[in-house]
Enzyme design. Structure first.
Site, mmCIF file in Angstrom:
data_model
loop_
_atom_site.group_PDB
_atom_site.id
_atom_site.type_symbol
_atom_site.label_atom_id
_atom_site.label_comp_id
_atom_site.label_asym_id
_atom_site.label_seq_id
_atom_site.Cartn_x
_atom_site.Cartn_y
_atom_site.Cartn_z
ATOM 1 N N LYS A 42 0.920 -1.096 0.032
ATOM 2 C CA LYS A 42 0.009 0.112 -0.112
ATOM 3 C C LYS A 42 0.908 1.217 0.018
ATOM 4 C CE LYS A 42 -3.316 2.463 2.947
ATOM 5 N NZ LYS A 42 -4.196 2.311 4.008
ATOM 6 N N ASP A 97 -2.737 9.997 4.272
ATOM 7 C CA ASP A 97 -4.052 9.593 4.369
ATOM 8 C C ASP A 97 -4.846 10.458 5.328
ATOM 9 O OD1 ASP A 97 -6.586 8.355 4.229
ATOM 10 O OD2 ASP A 97 -6.090 6.597 5.498
ATOM 11 N N LYS A 149 -10.408 12.287 8.770
ATOM 12 C CA LYS A 149 -9.877 11.678 10.010
ATOM 13 C C LYS A 149 -9.847 12.988 11.021
ATOM 14 C CE LYS A 149 -6.775 8.194 8.573
ATOM 15 N NZ LYS A 149 -7.429 7.026 8.980
ATOM 16 N N ASP A 199 1.484 5.836 5.827
ATOM 17 C CA ASP A 199 0.381 5.238 5.406
ATOM 18 C C ASP A 199 0.856 4.208 4.018
ATOM 19 O OD1 ASP A 199 -2.124 3.823 5.734
ATOM 20 O OD2 ASP A 199 -3.068 5.375 4.664
ATOM 21 N N ASP A 232 -12.359 6.965 3.573
ATOM 22 C CA ASP A 232 -11.159 6.647 4.664
ATOM 23 C C ASP A 232 -10.597 5.162 4.255
ATOM 24 O OD1 ASP A 232 -8.872 6.949 6.200
ATOM 25 O OD2 ASP A 232 -10.285 7.287 8.101
ATOM 26 N N ARG A 262 -7.767 -0.176 0.615
ATOM 27 C CA ARG A 262 -8.264 -1.269 -0.231
ATOM 28 C C ARG A 262 -8.673 -1.042 -1.696
ATOM 29 N NH1 ARG A 262 -12.861 -1.998 4.386
ATOM 30 N NH2 ARG A 262 -11.455 -1.411 5.558
HETATM 31 N N1 BES Z 1 -4.495 4.160 6.944
HETATM 32 C C1 BES Z 1 -5.877 3.754 7.719
HETATM 33 C C2 BES Z 1 -5.405 2.569 8.708
HETATM 34 C C3 BES Z 1 -4.644 2.987 9.706
HETATM 35 C C4 BES Z 1 -4.969 3.247 11.044
HETATM 36 C C5 BES Z 1 -3.330 2.648 9.633
HETATM 37 C C6 BES Z 1 -4.168 3.855 12.026
HETATM 38 C C7 BES Z 1 -2.183 2.899 10.869
HETATM 39 C C8 BES Z 1 -2.711 3.505 11.783
HETATM 40 C C9 BES Z 1 -6.851 3.240 6.705
HETATM 41 O O1 BES Z 1 -6.808 3.816 5.484
HETATM 42 C C10 BES Z 1 -8.155 3.609 7.217
HETATM 43 O O2 BES Z 1 -8.382 4.912 7.835
HETATM 44 N N2 BES Z 1 -8.847 2.657 7.656
HETATM 45 C C11 BES Z 1 -10.093 2.726 8.380
HETATM 46 C C12 BES Z 1 -11.099 2.138 7.539
HETATM 47 C C13 BES Z 1 -12.397 2.113 8.013
HETATM 48 C C14 BES Z 1 -12.950 3.342 7.559
HETATM 49 C C15 BES Z 1 -13.625 0.991 7.597
HETATM 50 C C16 BES Z 1 -10.151 2.562 9.648
HETATM 51 O O3 BES Z 1 -9.438 1.522 10.144
HETATM 52 O O4 BES Z 1 -10.661 3.045 10.571
HETATM 53 ZN ZN ZN Z 2 -7.871 5.677 5.301
HETATM 54 ZN ZN ZN Z 3 -5.018 4.277 4.641
#
Ligand code: BES
Ligand code: ZN
Ligand code: ZN
Length: 491
Positions: free
Chosen positions: A248, A253, A260, A271, A330, A334
């Protein structure tokens, strides 16, 4: 970087002496004065772990003692790394520039000695390029007894450490210095220096290929996306079908319109840690000329906001034609990974492993201590887990039940990009699975890829998680294949 040198005879004048002992060590062997010998005996007898700085006739001697009951275990190897890190700290405090290390050969197995040096070398990393007064490392040269570690292994170790430092730098760089375009340039330069090849697909080509996931995430950004293809295919590769590594590469992000909140955005320059780890693994393989055919794929973009950005409820069409109803911008990782997983099909891979800082849900499970794993190839998941214990980047397998996939059903498209509230790491894995039709393992490194606080041989910031893991896994594959071929040749 520490230079590991073999043989004491070459050691120059201003060399400090370090002795590494365990509880089986016989102090008499070292010919110290009685006072010193007594102190050292006491340390060993008390089964104390630590570093001792002694003076013998005004000569400074540093003693590292490692006592652990679980000799021969993976924990013991990790204890050796931690001892190495502890020693380095003392050495820096004492401002030693050159040291001789005694005792490793007598008291430790080769892989334990290797772990000790690895811990020392890993702990020397610092990211201080944006400081006006960066600190310099004192320790430059480490002389080892002849024959303690195979010369080739020492060189390999140095290269692996270089690769981890490279990855840590990439992860620690903020997005205003390391965006998708800069990442590709850095990769191209690295490839030239180390001997693997890089192909970079620019926005035009990505459009032509209709990589709808990558393009959708990139819509809010001023910086174009890149799709990076790294190839390490040495002539003596022991495999015909490549191992494909997918990382990735979300350079920052923000969450997009599903922005966020407050503290959650800080650290999101990291990220792209999965993508950086893929690049670093290719670097290590190429530097060490490992005879294994490996391809790395990194879709790179940031996830930002503009009038043009992706919004919730948008329906997008992915590279393979799958339509996705975006319910959370967010959940962008994926989307970019899916296109890369589809792209991987053309290589007829023996196995695809993806690495991604994909979900907060995975980090809630592992904390900073490990990696969440899902996939459909049990034997390789087992070997990866073995490597994980060996290098201490431990893996935990998450449930991967089909019910998680049902949560991704959409009323108006083929898929939604988020499921319900629960099981987020597994749901994300199921989303990715939709785009695979081959042997595949998914590693969610959201917990371990970056850490807040330095400890042991790890520094706050990027950890280069995945590089030592994948390197060890691939190295063991080479050995396995070689063994099998030998058996076949004999028959
Ligand atoms: N990059 C984040 C995941 C992440 C969170 C990495 C904390 C490192 C530390 C990812 O893109 C994300 O935001 N995922 C969301 C998914 C949700 C919206 C289904 C998450 O984990 O909250
Ligand atoms: Zn994200
Ligand atoms: Zn992310």
């Amino acid at each position: 970087m520490i230079d590991f040198l073999q043989g004491f005879s070459d050691a120059s004048e201003n060399v400090d002496e370090v002795i590494v002992l365990n509880h089986n060590s016989n102090i008499d062997d070292y010919g110290f004065t009685r006072g010193t010998a007594k102190k050292m005996d006491a340390l060993v007898a008390n089964k104390e772990t630590g570093i001792l700085v002694l003076y013998e006739e005004s000569k400074r001697i540093i003693v590292a003692v490692r006592i652990n009951d679980e000799i021969g275990s993976f924990d013991y190897l990790e204890a050796m790394r931690l001892s190495g890190a502890e020693l380095l700290k003392t050495i820096e405090e004492e401002a030693c520039g050159k040291i001789i290390i005694r005792g490793l050969k007598e008291h430790f197995l080769e892989e334990e000695a290797f772990a000790f040096l690895e811990g020392m070398a890993l702990s020397q990393y610092r990211f201080e390029k944006y400081k006006n007064a960066p600190k310099e490392n004192f320790l430059k040269e480490v002389y080892l007894e002849e024959g303690i570690i195979d010369r080739g292994k020492l060189i390999a170790l140095t290269n692996i450490i270089k690769a981890t430092a490279f990855v840590k730098d990439l992860v620690n760089e903020p997005v205003n210095f390391m965006d998708a375009v800069k990442f590709s340039e850095t990769a191209q330069n690295l490839a030239k220096e180390t001997g693997f090849t890089t192909e970079v697909l620019t926005k035009e080509k990505i459009r032509e290929l209709k990589m709808g996931g990558l393009l959708a995430v990139n819509r809010g950004s001023e910086t174009p996306p890149t799709f990076n293809i790294f190839t390490w295919k040495p002539d003596n590769a022991v495999n015909d079908q490549p191992l494909v590594l997918v990382g990735k590469g979300v350079m920052f992000d923000t969450g997009g319109y599903s922005i966020k909140i407050s503290g959650n955005m800080s650290g999101m320059k990291g990220d792209m840690a999965g993508g950086a780890a893929v690049l670093g693994t290719l670097m290590a393989l190429a530097l060490n000329k490992v005879p294994y055919y490996v391809i790395g794929l990194v879709p790179a973009t940031d996830n930002k906001i503009s009038p043009n950005a992706l919004v919730v409820d948008d329906v997008i069409t992915m590279y393979d034609g799958t339509t996705v109803e975006v319910q959370n911008t967010d959940a962008e990782g994926r989307l970019v990974l899916a296109d890369a997983l589809v792209y991987a099909k053309q290589f007829n891979p023996e196995l695809v492993i993806d690495l991604a800082t994909l979900t907060g849900a995975a980090s809630a499970i592992t904390g900073p201590y490990g990696i969440a794993m899902m996939g459909n190839n049990k034997p390789d998941m087992d070997s990866l887990q073995q490597s994980g214990e060996f290098v201490f980047e431990r893996l935990i397998e998450l449930p991967f039940w089909k019910e998680f996939a049902e949560l991704l059903k959409s009323d108006i498209a083929d898929l939604k990009n988020v499921g319900g509230k629960l099981g987020g790491a597994s749901v994300a894995g199921k989303f990715l699975e939709h785009f695979t039709d081959y042997s595949w393992i998914h590693l969610d490194i959201a917990g371990a890829a970056t850490i807040d606080k330095s400890s042991g041989y790890k520094q706050a910031g990027g950890t280069a998680c995945g590089v030592r893991l994948l390197y060890d896994y691939i190295e063991k594959k080479v050995v396995d294949k070689a063994k099998k071929t030998q058996v076949r040749d004999i028959i």
